[in-house]
Design a protein around this motif. Structure first.
Motif, short mmCIF file in Angstrom:
data_model
loop_
_atom_site.label_atom_id
_atom_site.label_comp_id
_atom_site.label_asym_id
_atom_site.label_seq_id
_atom_site.Cartn_x
_atom_site.Cartn_y
_atom_site.Cartn_z
N MET A 1 0.86 -1.19 0.00
CA MET A 1 0.00 0.00 0.00
C MET A 1 0.89 1.24 0.00
O MET A 1 1.88 1.29 0.72
CB MET A 1 -0.91 0.00 1.23
N SER A 2 0.55 2.24 -0.78
CA SER A 2 1.39 3.41 -0.98
C SER A 2 1.53 4.24 0.29
O SER A 2 0.64 4.27 1.15
CB SER A 2 0.82 4.29 -2.09
N ASP A 3 2.69 4.97 0.38
CA ASP A 3 2.94 5.82 1.54
C ASP A 3 1.88 6.89 1.68
O ASP A 3 1.46 7.22 2.79
CB ASP A 3 4.32 6.48 1.40
N VAL A 17 -10.47 4.31 0.19
CA VAL A 17 -10.72 2.86 0.22
C VAL A 17 -12.14 2.55 -0.25
O VAL A 17 -12.35 1.66 -1.09
CB VAL A 17 -10.49 2.31 1.64
N PHE A 18 -13.13 3.27 0.28
CA PHE A 18 -14.51 3.02 -0.12
C PHE A 18 -14.73 3.36 -1.59
O PHE A 18 -15.42 2.63 -2.31
CB PHE A 18 -15.48 3.83 0.76
N GLU A 184 4.92 -4.22 7.53
CA GLU A 184 3.68 -3.81 6.89
C GLU A 184 3.10 -5.00 6.14
O GLU A 184 3.78 -6.00 5.92
CB GLU A 184 3.90 -2.63 5.93
N VAL A 185 1.85 -4.89 5.75
CA VAL A 185 1.21 -5.93 4.94
C VAL A 185 1.80 -5.83 3.53
O VAL A 185 1.71 -4.78 2.89
CB VAL A 185 -0.32 -5.74 4.90
N VAL A 234 -5.68 -1.06 6.81
CA VAL A 234 -4.79 0.00 6.33
C VAL A 234 -4.50 1.01 7.43
O VAL A 234 -3.37 1.48 7.59
CB VAL A 234 -5.41 0.72 5.11
N ALA A 235 -5.52 1.37 8.22
CA ALA A 235 -5.35 2.37 9.27
C ALA A 235 -4.35 1.93 10.34
O ALA A 235 -3.74 2.77 11.01
CB ALA A 235 -6.70 2.70 9.90
#
Length: 262
Positions: A1-3, A17-18, A184-185, A234-235
């Protein structure tokens, strides 16, 4: 996931995200409805609805598997910071048993280290650029000072021994938090998570291809569940990045003073 996604406030992160998830669901809906004509529609209706719960369960397992890593990383990050703060607080308290000059020098070094950790290391950890190559000069000097002391009496000997031990604990805790800040994921997990979500959305659209309203409602509900799950991950993905992150508050509290109040 981008910075840039991780640096967003939670509200804006939710919108991204939504928005992406709903856009993905809309593309799948439009594509399936456009293809569900003639013989293809008969083939689509032949797909068993029994696939839906199976695909949903697999998606749930993916979410649980990914979230487990995220929760563990956050717990370890919080524990490392608390352990570091506790060790440094012990040094501050034990320094009271030393001669005034050595106490003042030791407290000044701890103060300098805390300032460096807050102003330099935390931003570096947030961007995953913190390094273990160099030991903080202030903490290294504090350790050298403690080792070089010539204690007078059993009390100062005990204080010296405990200070050295506490400084070693602080160094180890710092090493742990910097290592955790790199976690991170990874991209493979994100791709697998969203690919499974696409499979479920596709299956919903195909199974309900003869009823567009039912298909839209079902896909919208599942897409909402996907977006909520992804937002939650993500959060919390990077323990020291973003609005919901592990902060240096514990370290700032160990030595009250104007320079550490932020």
């Amino acid at each position: 996931m981008s910075d840039w996604v991780h640096d967003l406030p939670v509200l804006w992160m939710a919108l991204v995200v939504f928005g992406f998830t709903y856009l993905l669901a809309a593309i799948i809906f439009v594509a399936v409805m456009a293809l569900a004509t003639g013989e293809r529609a008969k083939s689509f209706r032949a797909v068993s609805p029994g696939m839906l719960p199976v695909l949903g369960i697999i998606f749930g397992l993916f979410v649980a598997f990914t979230a487990a890593q995220v929760w563990a990383d956050n717990d370890h990050a919080s524990a490392a910071v608390s352990r570091e703060a506790s060790a440094l607080r012990a040094v501050v308290l034990l320094a009271a048993g030393l001669p005034a000059e050595q106490e003042a020098r030791l407290l000044a070094l701890i103060h300098t280290y805390v300032e460096h950790a807050v102003t330099v290391e935390w931003p570096d950890m947030a961007h995953q650029t913190a390094s273990l190559k160099a030991t903080p000069a202030a903490l290294a000097e504090a350790l050298q000072l403690a080792v070089a002391m010539t204690p007078q009496g059993a009390g100062q000997q005990t204080a010296q021994r405990e200070i050295i031990s506490a400084l070693g604990t602080a160094l180890d805790a710092r090493r742990q938090r910097i290592i955790i800040s790199q976690s991170e994921v990874n991209a493979v997990k994100w791709w697998c998570l969203y690919l499974q979500a696409v499979c479920e959305l596709l299956a919903i659209a195909i199974v309900h291809c003869d009823n567009r309203l039912a298909s839209g409602i079902a896909m919208g509900l599942f897409a909402t569940g996907v977006a909520v799950s992804v937002l939650l991950i993500v959060a919390h993905d990077r323990p020291f990045t973003g609005q919901i992150s592990v902060g240096p508050g514990s370290l700032q509290q160990i030595m009250p003073g104007e320079s550490t109040k932020r």
